[in-house]
Design an enzyme around this catalytic site. Structure first.
Site, PDB file in Angstrom:
ATOM      1  N   SER A  28       0.885  -1.066  -0.154  1.00 10.89           N
ATOM      2  CA  SER A  28      -0.107  -0.149   0.029  1.00 10.89           C
ATOM      3  C   SER A  28       0.921   1.333   0.143  1.00 10.89           C
ATOM      4  O   SER A  28       1.594   1.346  -0.768  1.00 10.89           O
ATOM      5  CB  SER A  28      -0.891  -0.062   1.205  1.00 10.89           C
TER       6      SER A  28
ATOM      7  N   ASP B 262      -8.836  -6.052  -4.785  1.00 10.64           N
ATOM      8  CA  ASP B 262      -8.540  -4.926  -4.325  1.00 10.64           C
ATOM      9  C   ASP B 262      -9.377  -3.906  -5.121  1.00 10.64           C
ATOM     10  O   ASP B 262      -9.484  -3.693  -6.298  1.00 10.64           O
ATOM     11  CB  ASP B 262      -6.992  -4.493  -4.481  1.00 10.64           C
TER      12      ASP B 262
ATOM     13  N   HIS C 198      -8.145  -4.808  -0.420  1.00  6.96           N
ATOM     14  CA  HIS C 198      -6.829  -4.297  -0.326  1.00  6.96           C
ATOM     15  C   HIS C 198      -6.278  -4.830   1.243  1.00  6.96           C
ATOM     16  O   HIS C 198      -5.082  -5.000   1.146  1.00  6.96           O
ATOM     17  CB  HIS C 198      -7.125  -2.790   0.035  1.00  6.96           C
TER      18      HIS C 198
END
Length: 472
Positions: free
Chosen positions: A158, A394, A423
């Site tokens: 991320s 995601d 995610h």
């Protein structure tokens, strides 16, 4: 001369949440924006021992709201790694493992919570915009100070994966392998839209005061709304349906409470404000005419406060008839509602609003091509072997975006992580993530050389510990 080191940061209460970290003080740092600050704290934590060559460093970057305590959020990736058999990514007997806290985070590095030495007050909303590139530049100073000559592998997911891409530009002789997980090389309009919605939730809180609030009067309502929005982007529709569906929470066990059959008009009135943290409340033992505002610290499961009628405020003929029943009525709470409230309540106890804004703006500004040329050309200049992991479900950084990025990288492998968790799969799908990275590591001779080295002794772990950072 080595940087000064500290272990505490009195002005920032959130640093107490991170055990055994070190805070280095960099005398001066200039941001991309041109701002310069002095006495810059950089929090970090290490595992293992740096070898004489200074080349067994494993650099792990932390996600948006996590700290440098990798054991807290990636303990399932820690253990023994071997040459050819399945093992764990983070082997502190072979690697010098380090995680450094990014600027803007509330957990120890320079941020809105740290003191400006020129004023002896917290920076607050006046803290300069720190970019992903700024973080890497500052962290490189710490690595140099520690004697790191090269980084064997750089890993992050991320926002941390954004840092991995920026680290690539220190060159293949310094950063040898890259593992970005569910992360873009530039932030999309879609992602920026979500972070803007979260910031606006904080701005809308009357306690925000343009960021000049005190720590004992934070804009918690805005933070709660922002966190709930974020939690929706971290998961998927399928994961919510699978885990919650339309299920209700269990009925309260207290004998003082019951769930009566309500007149529709009365049920509408109560449901209208259910979940509002400034709702009127009934306190057992006090007069019906006494009302209080719910505390910002009120746990979701606390049944000591019950909704009451605010007499005269609802002009409906059925309201008075249902008034007595309303004192003993707790509106139905769906599991989805409870989950979001629970996560938000945990979050506001460990994070700061100005820091959340600073970090979200940092993510929005991320684009490795800025100042370097055309985006596709810049991506194609990344020469290091790169393992690109994308989460198939995601919704924040969709797999097709990660796949397209992988095709631009000249020396990459793409792994599709199978998950319906969206995610957050980067922190939940431990087996897939671990196995993919270990296999990738074992292919490269410089890693194999490190794995052949005599293991260094490590302190005995006391066993798993509870995490305030955990999701569901």
């Amino acid at each position: 001369m080595p940087f000064e080191r500290k272990t505490t940061q009195p002005e920032n209460p959130f640093t107490k949440l991170v055990p055994d970290q070190t805070i280095a003080i960099v005398p001066e740092f200039t941001f991309e924006s041109g701002h310069t600050i002095r006495e810059v704290p950089v929090a970090y934590k290490t595992w293992g021992v740096l070898n004489e060559a200074g080349d067994n460093c494993m650099l792990i970057c932390h996600p948006l709201t996590r700290s440098v305590d990798v054991e807290d959020w990636w303990i399932d990736l820690m253990g023994s790694c071997t040459l050819d058999t399945p093992g764990k990514v983070i082997d502190e007997t072979k690697f010098f493992v380090i995680c450094l806290n990014v600027m803007g985070s509330p957990y120890g590095s320079a941020s809105p919570l740290t003191n400006n030495p020129d004023s002896s007050r917290r920076y607050g909303p006046e803290f300069p915009l720190a970019t992903i590139r700024d973080d890497c530049k500052l962290h490189k100073m710490i690595l140099d100070d520690l004697g790191v000559k090269s980084v064997a592998i750089c890993i992050g997911g991320s926002m941390a994966g954004m840092h991995v891409f920026e680290w690539a530009f220190y060159g293949p002789d310094y950063i040898k392998l890259l593992v970005p997980i569910s992360a873009p090389a530039k932030t999309s309009a879609w992602s920026m839209g979500w972070t803007e919605a979260q910031r606006q939730s904080i701005f809308a809180d009357p306690k925000y005061l343009d960021g000049y609030y005190s720590l004992d009067a934070q804009p918690l309502h805005g933070m709660i709304a922002a966190r709930m929005i974020a939690m929706l982007t971290y998961r998927t529709r399928a994961s919510y349906e699978h885990r919650f569906g339309r299920s209700l929470m269990d009925s309260p066990s207290s004998s003082q409470l019951k769930t009566p059959s309500l007149h529709p008009a009365h049920m509408y009135r109560i449901d209208h404000n259910a979940g509002h943290r400034q709702m009127k409340a009934y306190v057992p033992g006090l007069s019906d005419s006494v009302t209080v505002a719910c505390s910002n610290k009120l746990p979701v499961s606390d049944n000591s406060l019950q909704l009451i009628e605010d007499k005269g405020s609802l002009a409906h003929p059925a309201a008075d008839a249902a008034n007595v029943e309303s004192h003993n009525y707790q509106p139905p709470l769906y599991s989805t509602h409870s989950y979001l409230r629970y996560q938000a309540d945990k979050f506001i106890q460990r994070f700061d609003a100005n820091c959340y804004i600073a970090l979200s703006r940092k993510m929005d500004a991320h684009d490795i091509s800025i100042g370097r040329g055309d985006y596709e050309d810049v991506v194609q200049k990344i020469q290091q072997p790169t393992l690109v992991l994308g989460i198939e479900s995601d919704v924040l950084f969709p797999f097709y975006e990660i796949e397209a990025l992988s095709t631009l990288l000249p020396n990459s492998e793409l792994i599709r992580v199978r998950s319906e968790e969206g995610h957050d799969g980067l922190l939940l799908e431990h087996k897939q993530v671990n196995a993919s990275i270990v296999t990738f590591m074992q292919k490269h001779e410089h890693i194999r050389k490190i794995l052949r080295q005599k293991p260094a002794p490590i302190p005995e772990r006391k066993g798993p510990r509870g995490s305030i950072f955990a999701s569901w």
